[in-house]
Design an enzyme around this catalytic site. Sequence first.
Site, mmCIF file in Angstrom:
data_model
loop_
_atom_site.group_PDB
_atom_site.id
_atom_site.type_symbol
_atom_site.label_atom_id
_atom_site.label_comp_id
_atom_site.label_asym_id
_atom_site.label_seq_id
_atom_site.Cartn_x
_atom_site.Cartn_y
_atom_site.Cartn_z
ATOM 1 N N HIS A 1 -4.700 -24.217 -2.919
ATOM 2 C CA HIS A 1 -3.466 -23.387 -2.404
ATOM 3 C C HIS A 1 -4.288 -21.838 -2.210
ATOM 4 O O HIS A 1 -3.413 -20.796 -1.968
ATOM 5 C CB HIS A 1 -2.453 -22.986 -3.600
ATOM 6 N N LYS B 1 7.226 -10.260 -1.613
ATOM 7 C CA LYS B 1 6.419 -11.165 -2.093
ATOM 8 C C LYS B 1 5.340 -10.673 -3.216
ATOM 9 O O LYS B 1 5.674 -9.417 -3.311
ATOM 10 C CB LYS B 1 5.474 -11.767 -0.808
ATOM 11 N N ARG B 2 4.527 -11.232 -3.867
ATOM 12 C CA ARG B 2 3.480 -10.655 -4.908
ATOM 13 C C ARG B 2 2.845 -9.554 -3.826
ATOM 14 O O ARG B 2 2.563 -9.523 -2.849
ATOM 15 C CB ARG B 2 2.482 -11.690 -5.234
ATOM 16 N N LYS C 1 -2.089 -9.170 1.479
ATOM 17 C CA LYS C 1 -0.985 -9.332 2.332
ATOM 18 C C LYS C 1 -0.410 -8.073 2.865
ATOM 19 O O LYS C 1 0.558 -8.049 3.667
ATOM 20 C CB LYS C 1 0.153 -9.663 1.142
ATOM 21 N N THR D 1 5.334 -19.197 2.014
ATOM 22 C CA THR D 1 6.671 -20.204 2.178
ATOM 23 C C THR D 1 7.911 -19.080 2.327
ATOM 24 O O THR D 1 8.999 -19.514 2.858
ATOM 25 C CB THR D 1 6.678 -20.924 1.012
ATOM 26 N N LYS E 1 11.836 -19.620 4.315
ATOM 27 C CA LYS E 1 13.120 -19.289 3.848
ATOM 28 C C LYS E 1 13.792 -18.324 4.949
ATOM 29 O O LYS E 1 14.928 -18.324 5.386
ATOM 30 C CB LYS E 1 12.967 -18.553 2.599
HETATM 31 C C1 JN2 Z 1 -0.747 -19.372 -5.133
HETATM 32 C C2 JN2 Z 1 -3.269 -19.894 -5.794
HETATM 33 C C3 JN2 Z 1 -2.068 -19.356 -6.057
HETATM 34 C C4 JN2 Z 1 -2.943 -18.685 -9.648
HETATM 35 C C5 JN2 Z 1 -1.901 -19.067 -7.229
HETATM 36 C C6 JN2 Z 1 -3.975 -17.684 -11.633
HETATM 37 C C7 JN2 Z 1 -4.149 -18.139 -10.244
HETATM 38 C C8 JN2 Z 1 -3.165 -18.943 -8.180
HETATM 39 C C9 JN2 Z 1 -4.116 -19.603 -7.689
HETATM 40 C C10 JN2 Z 1 -1.818 -18.741 -10.122
HETATM 41 C C11 JN2 Z 1 -2.793 -17.704 -12.105
HETATM 42 C C12 JN2 Z 1 -1.701 -18.153 -11.409
HETATM 43 C C13 JN2 Z 1 -4.435 -20.141 -6.291
HETATM 44 O O1 JN2 Z 1 -1.054 -17.768 -1.520
HETATM 45 C C14 JN2 Z 1 -0.715 -19.000 -1.489
HETATM 46 C C15 JN2 Z 1 0.495 -19.236 -0.520
HETATM 47 O O2 JN2 Z 1 0.054 -18.842 0.889
HETATM 48 C C16 JN2 Z 1 1.145 -20.317 -0.421
HETATM 49 O O3 JN2 Z 1 2.225 -20.618 0.309
HETATM 50 C C17 JN2 Z 1 1.568 -21.070 -1.864
HETATM 51 C C18 JN2 Z 1 2.094 -22.354 -1.952
HETATM 52 O O4 JN2 Z 1 1.056 -23.257 -1.212
HETATM 53 O O5 JN2 Z 1 0.262 -21.047 -2.763
HETATM 54 C C19 JN2 Z 1 -0.069 -19.672 -2.871
HETATM 55 N N1 JN2 Z 1 -1.298 -19.576 -3.685
HETATM 56 F F1 JN2 Z 1 -2.774 -17.292 -13.465
HETATM 57 O O6 JN2 Z 1 0.235 -19.122 -5.387
#
Ligand code: JN2
Length: 836
Positions: free
Chosen positions: A376, A569-570, A575, A677, A681
């Site tokens: 991801h 978003k975050r 971003k 995503t 939406k």
């Molecule tokens: C993520 C990817 C993502 C992560 C989150 C440490 C790391 C983590 C690691 C989470 C943590 C918790 C790798 O940024 C993408 C979006 O573009 C995409 O739409 C979504 C769904 O595929 O995934 C995001 N990636 F403690 O959230």
Amino acid sequence: MPRNKFIKSKPKSSIFILSEQGIKKQNFIDDFKQYYVHLLGRDENCRSPYYAGVALSQAIRDRLMERWKATHKTYKESGCRRAYYLSMEYLMGRTLSNAMLNLGITDTVTQAMYDLGIEMEELIASEQDAGLGNGGLGRLAACFMDRCATLQLPVIGYGLRYEYGMFTQIIVNGEQVEKPDHWLRHGNVWEIERLEYSHRIKFGGQTKFQTNAKGKQRVLWVDTHDVLAVPFDTPIPGYKNGTVNTLRLWKAVATEDFNLDEFNAGEYAEAVTAKIAAENITMVLYPNDANENGKELRLRQQYFLASASLQDVIAHWTDVNGKNFEKFIEKNCFQLNDTHPSIAVAELMRLLVDEQHLSWDEAWHITRSTMAYTNHTLLPEALEKWPVSLMQRLLPRLMQIIFEINAFFMAEVSAHWPGDLERLRRMSIIEEGDQQQVRMAHLAIVGSFSVNGVAQLHSQLLQQKLFTDFFALWPEKFNNKTNGVTPRRWLAACNPELANLITETIGNRWVTDLSELKKLESYAENPHFRKRWRAIKQAAKQRMIDYKKEKSEVELNLNVDALFDVQVKRIHEYKRQLLNILHVIHLYICIKKGNFEERVPRCVLIGGKAAPGYAMAKKIIKLIHNVSQVINSDPEVGDKLVLLFLPDYRVSAMEKICPGADLHEQISTAGKEASGTGNMKFMMNGAITIGTLDGANIEIREEVGDENFFLFGLTEAEIEARRDHYDPISIIDQDEDLQQVMHLLKSGHFNQFEPGIFNDLINSITSPFDPWMTIADFRSYIDVQKSVENAYRDQDHWTKMSILNCANSGKFSSDRTLLEYNREIWKLKPQSAKLK
Ligand code: JN2
């Protein structure tokens, strides 16, 4: 573990078969009263909608039970192939309205509550969000659960039952303050504890070699500190189809004997401390989004999830098949949601070799044929690595297995590229250096039969950049699965007015087949339809304004005719919320200079959480706040421009926001956002995207057509080509608008009493090494924002674009996504559950 031990003989009439509860209005009223008065002990003096919400949820949960059991039975009796989704996060949001929608009882229940003088809206709002996720990855897992049930696919979701979910964000003097989200404090009606399916998880200790009577060598993992994994199951109803799937979340509980040993030795305090340490494992969700922090507790969580879930699957398997694993591959498939659960590759080997006594080769064949990995992110800082020393201490047996897997893998690479030591070094699961580390993505790829990205561009970059060596070795493993979202939550439930208009116009098949929305295209030409569309959009905007005004302490100049421009978003540098702010400052300057005639009033909404340790992201929030204070309090600006930061952005906030948005900002540096995503939406709800050629934007634009998408910025290839001679200062020098914006920012206009607080932000975007190259895209962004306004001024045309965005959003249903996962990876047969 033997099931139903307490039943000694086969009963004549099963105590487990109940008649199904009715779904007539009166039944609900009766059940509701029963729960409200008898179970919860409330009466008319109770003013809180919370307990009424719980009573109603109970009544609805009852109606899911029979279907849940029937689904379970169907899967069991058919002996069908199953998939298991392993994810550290499930961002489910609220359950009540979704459950009613999927059971098809929304109207009946709303009417029942109305008869009792209870406002349904209030009950819905009183439910806590289940915030067991950070953002995209966690919400995607939740959408997938909904879709699997709707498609009647036998998929179980496995995750962790965090006591504290994603923190609540409050803003104090413009700064983010995190408050713990103790979402389980008042209990959770939707879950069912199933102690009988608990498993024991080992940590620490050491390994010993043992030779058995037949001269076979085995490895024993001994002197471990064990923790119990106790499952809590949540029903996941499909849409009006009788299927109810399971989301199984593990809770860490201290094992009794573990405590007793120390307790008996007179070490009471130590025993309690150990208990707390064990139960800490599922105490809190790491709020890090895409940054890794390498904390030991996180590795504990990951192993806990992987081990409990695999033990669960194997226990089920041996229950039915005994020790025969011949058909295991045919019947089981594990999907790893990013690398977080990828220790599962080594754990499955351990369970099969050490506990089920399969040979290494048999076990490896099974592992490699049942694991599939979804990536991801391309951000290097998010790629997980664990120090070998930590793994050796915490999971000694797993570390041995990983070394062994790597040895075999290195031999495979050498055979393919003899003598290419550099490639061996690059591909190794173990990274050499001052401290050896385990590269979890490499472990996941080596141990899986499928590796996928989440949008076309992302998958392509995985193959060409991040994992090129692996792609060269195993091209057949790599594939793309563009993300999707559930139209039930993201259109039918959150925007009922628009959903009703759509249904009235093209029938209701779109709810389960989103490509049906295409039929709306021809209505985009119909003035009457456009008028109704616009009226609904305006009403949604008005609701958003009312909601905002209600929450705000200051008078807000919100105008329903303004262009609602949204970025939620975050908060992350890639971003580029900063780019958005630079544009807002530019508009502010135009107003102050009297150059705003002919321009469109705009309301810019920004929301999102920053990882608690991410200083830059927190500064971005502060900047948004300060800029908004200056702008919103300036009478000369009035309602021409409003900037708002929406605190505590979460799933239920998005449900309120996306119906009312005109314009959606998806403006990441090209090549950095894996998919996105939120863009899907907003598109479904008729917002138009302003965006870069990044992630799923590319496919959105392909679907909706160039003329209905506001494109700007450098492409991924251009960004990379620019990097080594990137010179933001000279770009600023050559652009008068940008000069003015940077000047105002540097002058301290937005931080008059807080000197220097934005210097880090300013330095980062003006640095030639700015990885996100914000300044490079400023000019094209500003220009395209102007064409947005031109388009918006022609309301009739804008409405047409809005309709066309919705009409062409069919591809982004998680139905399509999951059908692809199923066709190419899982290969499950839909199972139709029948109620007796
Ligand atoms: C993520 C990817 C993502 C992560 C989150 C440490 C790391 C983590 C690691 C989470 C943590 C918790 C790798 O940024 C993408 C979006 O573009 C995409 O739409 C979504 C769904 O595929 O995934 C995001 N990636 F403690 O959230």
